[in-house]
Structures are given as structure tokens and as C-alpha cells.
Design a protein around this motif. Structure first.
Motif, PDB file in Angstrom:
ATOM      1  N   ARG A 273       0.836  -1.208   0.000  1.00  0.00           N
ATOM      2  CA  ARG A 273       0.000   0.000   0.000  1.00  0.00           C
ATOM      3  C   ARG A 273       0.871   1.259   0.000  1.00  0.00           C
ATOM      4  NH1 ARG A 273      -5.411   0.968  -1.292  1.00  0.00           N
ATOM      5  NH2 ARG A 273      -6.709  -0.749  -0.598  1.00  0.00           N
ATOM      6  N   ASP A 274       1.935   1.233   0.805  1.00  0.00           N
ATOM      7  CA  ASP A 274       2.833   2.393   0.868  1.00  0.00           C
ATOM      8  C   ASP A 274       3.503   2.644  -0.477  1.00  0.00           C
ATOM      9  OD1 ASP A 274       2.266   2.905   3.503  1.00  0.00           O
ATOM     10  OD2 ASP A 274       4.066   1.955   4.320  1.00  0.00           O
ATOM     11  N   ASN A 275       3.604   1.626  -1.295  1.00  0.00           N
ATOM     12  CA  ASN A 275       4.236   1.782  -2.602  1.00  0.00           C
ATOM     13  C   ASN A 275       3.221   1.923  -3.737  1.00  0.00           C
ATOM     14  OD1 ASN A 275       7.336   1.611  -2.441  1.00  0.00           O
ATOM     15  ND2 ASN A 275       6.594   0.111  -0.956  1.00  0.00           N
ATOM     16  N   GLY A 276       2.026   2.319  -3.367  1.00  0.00           N
ATOM     17  CA  GLY A 276       1.053   2.684  -4.394  1.00  0.00           C
ATOM     18  C   GLY A 276       0.302   1.529  -5.022  1.00  0.00           C
ATOM     19  N   LEU A 277       0.451   0.337  -4.436  1.00  0.00           N
ATOM     20  CA  LEU A 277      -0.295  -0.809  -4.957  1.00  0.00           C
ATOM     21  C   LEU A 277      -1.557  -1.029  -4.133  1.00  0.00           C
ATOM     22  CD1 LEU A 277       2.984  -2.658  -5.231  1.00  0.00           C
ATOM     23  CD2 LEU A 277       1.437  -2.690  -7.181  1.00  0.00           C
ATOM     24  N   PHE A 289      -2.740 -12.229  -0.993  1.00  0.00           N
ATOM     25  CA  PHE A 289      -3.271 -11.042  -1.674  1.00  0.00           C
ATOM     26  C   PHE A 289      -3.350 -11.206  -3.188  1.00  0.00           C
ATOM     27  CE2 PHE A 289      -0.598  -9.485   1.921  1.00  0.00           C
ATOM     28  CZ  PHE A 289      -1.638  -9.096   2.747  1.00  0.00           C
ATOM     29  N   ARG A 290      -4.329 -10.552  -3.759  1.00  0.00           N
ATOM     30  CA  ARG A 290      -4.272 -10.224  -5.178  1.00  0.00           C
ATOM     31  C   ARG A 290      -3.949  -8.741  -5.220  1.00  0.00           C
ATOM     32  NH1 ARG A 290      -9.775  -9.781  -3.876  1.00  0.00           N
ATOM     33  NH2 ARG A 290     -10.804  -8.066  -4.980  1.00  0.00           N
ATOM     34  N   VAL A 291      -3.124  -8.336  -6.153  1.00  0.00           N
ATOM     35  CA  VAL A 291      -2.584  -6.975  -6.090  1.00  0.00           C
ATOM     36  C   VAL A 291      -2.757  -6.254  -7.424  1.00  0.00           C
ATOM     37  CG1 VAL A 291      -0.474  -5.615  -5.713  1.00  0.00           C
ATOM     38  CG2 VAL A 291      -0.941  -7.616  -4.285  1.00  0.00           C
ATOM     39  N   TYR A 292      -3.276  -5.040  -7.327  1.00  0.00           N
ATOM     40  CA  TYR A 292      -3.494  -4.185  -8.501  1.00  0.00           C
ATOM     41  C   TYR A 292      -2.411  -3.121  -8.534  1.00  0.00           C
ATOM     42  CZ  TYR A 292      -8.284  -6.021  -7.961  1.00  0.00           C
ATOM     43  OH  TYR A 292      -9.375  -6.833  -7.824  1.00  0.00           O
ATOM     44  N   LYS A 293      -1.881  -2.855  -9.724  1.00  0.00           N
ATOM     45  CA  LYS A 293      -0.937  -1.743  -9.857  1.00  0.00           C
ATOM     46  C   LYS A 293      -1.668  -0.429  -9.676  1.00  0.00           C
ATOM     47  CE  LYS A 293       2.986  -3.070 -12.652  1.00  0.00           C
ATOM     48  NZ  LYS A 293       3.532  -3.066 -14.002  1.00  0.00           N
TER      49      LYS A 293
END
Lengths: 352, 352
Positions: A273-277, A289-293
Motif C-alpha cells: 500500500r505504501d508503494n502505491g499498490l 493477496f491479489r494486487v493491482y498496480k
């Protein structure tokens, strides 16, 4: 049939005379030239024996394939696994040289002496345990030598699966704006989730940042990691039973009780989250997790991320499962491990 | 807005007067009629409160949704999970009644009193541990009541995944012919596989029964379970180091040492083969076996089978992963457990 070259078995090596240099090295890049003779590894020896290119002598008598295979598997670790991989690569047009974890592999169409090897192959049995630390160690060596690192896992039926290992920097495009929320909003902790009771705040968290999931039109449910993260940002305060506002330590302790491994998962979540994801649960995929750019309503997540301890040991069937799922849904499988900061390693299935 | 019906909270129940019977029961099949009044469960109460159909009083004062939710989650196990599932089912047109594990569900378009419930829903959190024994116990109850058993797993973000649980008889069409091999053929044990050295026997085992995998044109590799099975059938004998012929006990002991859990896996493998199914490694799918009903060169396997102990406890993310993979490759996920004989339970993802 070609004339068979006579060789001698010496310990874990096969020695062939100078005639072998032109026949086997110059034409097939087998072995290593040394003082005018050719040294073949046991694996090369077995393959050349199978191909009937050589005869192997031990104490003046010839050794047949069966006997040689049994001798070699007693003298060389993972001999049968490496033989299977060697044969597969060779027959698909790759030249290889031995290295401690398996092979250096040369690009198709190129050969030793002409081009550098471009891949390190790490041969391992499906039954082996693979410590993350060993994997990272080999990956660092490969990166320093400017090679790709590829795991060749041999299953119980001798089928080979190739996985490429890569370090990966995780960066997204949906940063959390600082101090957007001035007064922390009240949420209530209900067992393993918290509920945001305020309609406006629910809408804001959900539609601007894709936190939580709507319980109904006016209320939002947050997962434990989301709650912990927003608590750390002072966007929410958490009521629990008679406590009006849990502090971070108390909340972490509670969350770790409800969900063993919470803190590990939280570290990776917060780093993403801190890195914008944007990270959401990966339960349906069996990962954390599933992660969105970037979160837009029509995007699919790009990664599946699983948080592991730095001393994690992979069971290979489990690794296979994770990579397989990611592949089947066109996502990239990433393992995040907290080691001071958080680092990521991507493991992807490849055809070689 | 409709007139709101006044109800009283009593312990884990909400009591509404006789006016509620026609409003809530006759029109919406909420609650249970008893002695002229209507008893609502806490979950029904929460839902009707959210829909603003009722007002709930406790000690003469009204209780708002937030307060009621907090009270109810303290009084009723898994209240928030069951509320999420109840709301989801209700809003998609299903009538439900409470039962100890979750709900009885009525067919869409039908309602209580008119048609029988056709499904038992077992509500569980993704974080819960689910013993196989409990699952079988609930499955037996459902089967006896002629209902389907469906697991509703609520993940940390309150998303629901439905899995249907079924007993399944595993029967195939590729039986092993008895005594087809009269003199056991020699194989050599090399670490975690055996090798059939004889060309004719290699061809026979591979092409007639799909045992093993070719090492090359004349030799066949067998996995440990295949070796154990063929040893039991006396089709092969196994050489190992200085022993000309390992007996079954020695081989099992060896195999269990190389692969902890071998015996469990072997029992399921042998049961499948004995019942005419062809089982091969499921490594690429992260399970023990992929299983063919019949082996022909152009068939795909129909099942993924994983062997578990009768006292196995499912971690739900792991279960989710297994079912997901099976689904992505159009196979059916089956767990085999040895309990006297071997029994099978199929777990399949469904849309409800």
C-alpha cells in the motif's frame, strides 16, 4: 554405427584419450579438455553410453548402462535427476556444462567457447525442501554472473517443470494521499473484521481507495490488515467492547490472536500500500493477496502475493500449485518476505 | 416507508407480536410462529432492522443497527459471518431457515411450507479449521435428510465462496488383468524411483497400462507408488544395492523413508488402480494424482485426487487453492481418505 571411443571410469569422472577431444568435445562440446585428454562427468558419460558413442571400462572390464547407472547414482548426488534434465536439454538443442546446482546452459544455436552461458539451471526433486534463503542465495549468484536462474523440478514420474526466479520491485500508481483524513473515524471490531458505521467515510474509503467491502449501502467492512493499516495512518479509530480506541499494539496483539501470522501479512500489506499498490484478499486464489498496480473499476489484478518468513522453506508441490493458479488466471506469482524491509521474488512457469 | 413493527430483544431471540405474523411471516417467511407471536433469530432481526422493517427494543429503549450488531455478535457464534451469508442468499431470492451449521435453503421460487428445503448451507470463516470428520458428519446428515451440502466460506473481505460436497464412488474402465505377467521382471531402485531395464517389459507396462515414464527407448522409470503396486502384483521384483529382491515390507519401509506419507498415498493409489482407474502424478496441479477413467492416448484426466488421513483438518485457503486449480483445468477435485477401505469426497466450486 560410429566407432565407440574407449573411456575409463575414475571415481566420479570418466577419462577419454586424445581421440575423444575431436570426436566428443569439438563436435559435441562434451567434457572438459585437460592435459591432452578429455574428462567427462558421470552424467555426460551415461548419456554418451546410452547413445552408444563411448564404451566405459572399469578395471579392464566394460560397464553396461544398467551397471554404470547404478554406480553413478551412488557416487554423484541427484545423479538420476540431473541425468533426466541433461538428456531433456541436450535433446532439445541446448549445450550445457555442469555446475554445483545443476547446469550452465548456452543459448540455442550457440555453444561453449563461442557465446557465454545465459542460464543457471537449479535441478531439484519434487520431494526436496527448498529454503527461500537458498533460492535467494543462488539468485544473487546468478544475477551477479548476469545469468537467469531457472529451477528444474523433476517430479516422481520424471517429468520436468521449469520455473524462472526473479527479484521484482513492486511499485504501483495508486498512492495513499497523506493526511486526507483529519479526524479518525469510528469503527467497531467484530471478531475478525471491523465495521465502519459512517456512510460518508464508508463511501470515501471504498470508492477512493478500494478499502474494504460494503456490508450494505451505508456500512463498510474492513479486513484485519486493512484495519491495522488505517489505524496506523490514523484514519480510523477502533472501538472494541469497552475500549473506545485500541492502540496499535493492542490491535496487533488482538489480530495476531485471531489470525496467527497476522504481523507478517501486515508488513507485506503495508509495504504494498505504501508503494502505491492496491492489495485485496487473494483467498479465492489460495494466496494472501491479489494486487493491482492501479485501481480502476475495470482493471484486473496483476499479481498474486504471498507473504512468507525469510526462513520459509518451500514444499515444491505447494509452490507448483501457487504458480499454476497464478498462471491459470494470467497473474504473476510473487512471494514477499520481510527481511528488514520487504523484498519480493517472482516465480513464473516457463517453457524452456 | 412501511410502518415498522415493534419487537423485543430477549437473549438470542427477538419476539414480535401477532401483527408480525402476517407482515413478516406470511409475506416474507421470516421467523417462527409460536403461541400466536413470532420469534425471529438475531440474524433475521439484523436484516429486518437494516431494511427498516422493524424496530427493536431492549429494556424499553430502541436499539440502533450498530448497537444491535455488537450485541448480537456477542451472543451468537459466527453472527457476522452468518449475517453476510443470510443477506446474500435473501437478496438473491432464496428463503432460508436457521440450522446449527448455518441455514436450510429453499429452492428459488419456492418457500417454506410449500416445498421442502433442498440445501444445507454450512457457514464457515476462511480462517477456521475444518476437520474432514466434521465435514463427513455433516455430509451424512445432509444425505440422510436428502439435502445437498454446500459450504459457504466467508473470506476476510466478506466475499462468499460456495463449494458443494459430495460422496463419490471412483470407478474406471481400465482394469488390471490378473496374472498377465508370469515371471516378475527385474527393476532397479535408484533413490526415489525404480528403473525397468528390459525393453519389452518397459513397452508393455507403459503402453498397455500407462505405468511409468520412458527414460529412453528401452528403459522405463516407475514412481514409488507404481513400483509398490507392481511389486504387490508380483509383476516386478526390485533390486536394491546388494539385495536381489526387496519384499513388500522392506520396500514400503524404504519408500516411507524417502517420501513421508508414502503409505497413505499408496493406499489410495492401489484402490484407484484396483478399481480400473489410471492414476498418474498430479505434481503439476499440486495434488497427489491426476486420474483417468480410462486411458487412451487422447484422453484428459477427469479428476485430481489428493490422499488425506481420516483425521485430516482442512485449512480453507489450501482447500480453495486445490478446488480452484481443478476448476481451471476442468477436472473434479476429490479427496481420498483411507478409513478401513478408501472413500472419496468431491469438493466442487459452484455458483449458487
Amino acid at each position: 554405427m560410429d566407432r565407440q571411443i574407449k573411456c575409463e571410469l575414475h571415481g566420479d569422472m570418466i577419462i577419454a584419450g586424445s581421440d575423444a577431444v575431436s570426436e566428443l568435445y569439438d563436435r559435441g562440446f562434451y567434457g572438459r579438455k585437460k592435459d591432452g585428454v578429455l574428462e567427462l562427468s558421470l552424467i555426460e558419460g551415461a548419456y554418451l553410453l546410452y547413445r552408444e558413442k563411448i564404451q566405459i571400462f572399469s578395471n579392464e572390464t566394460t560397464v553396461d548402462f544398467k551397471t554404470f547407472f547404478e554406480i553413478a547414482s551412488g557416487r554423484s548426488e541427484d545423479f538420476e535427476l540431473r541425468y533426466i534434465v541433461f538428456k531433456d536439454l541436450r535433446e532439445r538443442g541446448y549445450y550445457t556444462k555442469m555446475n554445483p546446482i545443476g547446469f550452465r546452459v548456452y543459448p540455442r544455436g550457440g555453444h561453449p567457447g563461442e557465446v557465454p552461458a545465459h542460464i543457471f539451471i537449479y535441478v531439484i526433486s519434487e520431494r526436496a525442501q527448498l529454503p527461500l534463503k537458498s533460492l535467494i542465495h543462488e539468485l544473487n549468484k546468478a544475477v551477479n554472473a548476469r545469468k537467469r536462474l531457472i529451477l528444474a523440478i523433476v517430479d516422481e514420474e520424471s517429468d520436468i517443470t521449469f520455473y524462472e526466479i526473479k527479484k521484482i520491485a513492486m511499485m504501483g500508481k495508486s498512492p495513499i494521499e497523506p493526511e486526507e483524513v483529519e479526524v479518525p473515524m469510528v469503527t467497531g471490531l467484530v471478531n475478525d473484521r471491523t465495521i465502519v458505521w459512517d456512510r460518508e467515510m464508508s463511501d470515501f474509503l471504498h470508492s477512493s481507495y478500494f478499502f474494504g467491502r460494503k456490508l450494505d449501502e451505508s456500512r463498510l467492512q474492513l479486513s484485519l490488515v486493512e484495519s491495522g493499516y488505517l489505524l496506523g495512518k490514523q484514519w480510523i479509530r477502533i472501538e472494541h467492547k469497552n475500549v473506545a480506541s485500541l492502540d496499535a499494539d493492542k490491535f496487533n496483539e488482538y489480530a495476531e490472536g485471531v489470525e496467527p501470522g497476522y504481523m507478517l501479512k501486515y508488513q507485506v500489506y503495508a509495504h504494498l500500500r505504501d508503494n502505491g499498490l492496491v492489495a485485496k484478499t487473494g483467498f479465492k486464489f489460495g494466496t494472501h493477496f491479489r494486487v493491482y498496480k492501479q485501481f480502476k473499476s475495470d482493471t484486473h489484478s496483476e499479481y498474486l502475493v504471498h507473504a512468507v518468513m525469510p526462513d520459509y522453506i518451500f514444499a515444491l508441490p505447494e509452490l507448483s500449485r501457487a504458480v499454476r493458479i497464478a498462471n491459470s488466471v494470467k497473474k504473476r506469482m510473487v512471494f514477499g518476505y520481510a527481511d528488514g524491509g520487504v523484498e519480493y521474488v517472482e516465480i513464473g512457469w516457463i517453457r524452456l
